[in-house]
Design an enzyme around this catalytic site. Structure first.
Site, short mmCIF file in Angstrom:
data_model
loop_
_atom_site.label_atom_id
_atom_site.label_comp_id
_atom_site.label_asym_id
_atom_site.label_seq_id
_atom_site.Cartn_x
_atom_site.Cartn_y
_atom_site.Cartn_z
CB CYS A 117 -0.94 0.00 1.21
SG CYS A 117 -2.31 1.19 1.05
CB CYS A 119 -1.53 4.98 3.46
SG CYS A 119 -1.38 3.44 4.41
CE LYS A 199 -7.50 -0.88 4.54
NZ LYS A 199 -6.12 -0.54 4.09
NE ARG A 221 -6.14 6.35 4.11
CZ ARG A 221 -5.23 5.96 5.01
NH1 ARG A 221 -5.53 4.99 5.86
NH2 ARG A 221 -4.05 6.53 5.05
CE LYS A 252 -6.89 -3.00 8.14
NZ LYS A 252 -5.65 -2.43 7.56
CE1 TYR A 317 -0.93 -4.57 14.69
CE2 TYR A 317 -3.33 -4.66 14.61
CZ TYR A 317 -2.13 -4.25 14.06
OH TYR A 317 -2.11 -3.55 12.89
#
Length: 326
Positions: A117, A119, A199, A221, A252, A317
């Site tokens: 990506c 970003c 997403k 976005r 996501k 995570y």
């Protein structure tokens, strides 16, 4: 009472694990790793307790720490030394993800996926090349077709560095097709593509944008990430990526979109991934710090719900903490 059917018979300690419908193992999990070219030491991420940005020199050690828990796959995100309007450091041969990938694949057996990506690499924080006037006009945003070449170049550079899988996450129309064509043309037919196929534009990404230094400098976005109100559109997006050659299909975020995970699982026979994103992680930690929830039990239950919905693998995570208790 004369009850013939008593479900509680199957909840006793001896049989409960034998009839458990959903299982979770360390090998179901993929751990995100943030590699930072701007630092020489590990930097804690305040909004994501227990996680750090690591310098390139620490990338191998960080991945080895993850591997010791039984987690066998990582996703690399990069914070570059510099940014520009085109995000050109994303495909640089000496870029942060490229160098980390070379070292990790050379020195460990961990499976390496890389985020593809723009970003983190653009000075405006959007996921591609901007349309003319986008900084001044809220109705303009990323130029889809002009961004595709950048994504293909980035994916190729990751494959050249040794990545096992590339994961385009920008939600550009046609991104999987151009990446598949580029990889195949350059001799990387064996490199898999895990597309962020559905997403959503989500409020749950906040801590990640701090971690990866990728927040938009202006606007949002909404023009390229999906509307949280839409479910049928997700299947259309996923179908397009399947037709273009995606190997794994990502949804996501995960927890607010378990219905989408289930729909993708039911509709397609490809492996399904779900991203248990930074906001989902951070809010559980925040509640645990208040003493309102058990961190370990809540994390495990959350990941089980994602697997139960139909995900084959979970990017999370919590990977290391949960793996230690499985």
């Amino acid at each position: 009472m004369n009850l013939t059917d008593r479900p509680r018979r199957l909840r006793t300690d001896g049989i409960r694990p034998l009839v458990s419908e959903t299982s979770l193992s360390a090998t179901d999990l993929m751990a995100p790793v943030f590699v930072d070219a701007t630092t020489d030491e590990r930097v804690p991420i305040e909004s994501m307790p227990g996680h750090e940005r690591v310098p390139v020199d620490e990338a191998v050690a960080r991945v080895e720490e993850i591997g010791e828990t039984g987690v066998e796959a990582v996703m690399l995100f990069g914070i570059p030394a510099s940014k520009d309007a085109e995000g050109s450091r994303a495909w640089a041969d000496d870029g942060v993800v490229q160098e980390a990938t070379r070292r990790i694949t050379r020195e460990t057996d961990v499976y390496v996926a890389t985020d593809v990506c723009m970003c983190e690499y653009t000075d405006h924080g959007h996921c591609g090349v901007l349309e003319a006037g986008a900084r001044e006009c809220a109705h303009l945003t990323v130029d889809n077709d002009a961004t595709l070449d950048s994504l293909a170049r980035t994916a190729r550079s990751h494959a050249e560095a040794g990545a096992d899988m590339v994961a385009p996450s920008g939600m550009m129309d046609g991104m999987v097709g151009v990446i598949r064509d580029e990889l195949d043309a350059e001799g990387f037919a064996d490199v898999a593509i895990m597309s962020y196929a559905a997403k959503y534009e989500s409020a749950f990404y906040g801590p990640f944008r701090d971690a990866a230094d990728g927040a938009p400098a202006f606007g949002d976005r909404r023009h390229y990430q999906m509307d949280p109100a839409n479910a049928r559109e997700a299947l259309r997006e996923v179908r397009l990526d399947v037709e273009q050659g995606a190997d794994v299909l990502m949804v996501k975020p995960a927890l607010p979109y378990l219905d989408i995970v289930r729909s993708v699982r039911d509709e397609f026979d490809h492996p399904v991934a779900a991203y248990n994103v930074s906001g989902e992680y951070a809010m559980v930690h925040a509640a645990a710090e208040k003493g309102w929830l058990s961190l370990e039990e809540t994390a495990l239950e959350s990941l089980l719900s994602i697997k139960r919905a139909g995900a084959d693998l979970v990017l999370t995570y919590f990977a290391e903490d949960v793996a230690d208790h499985l």
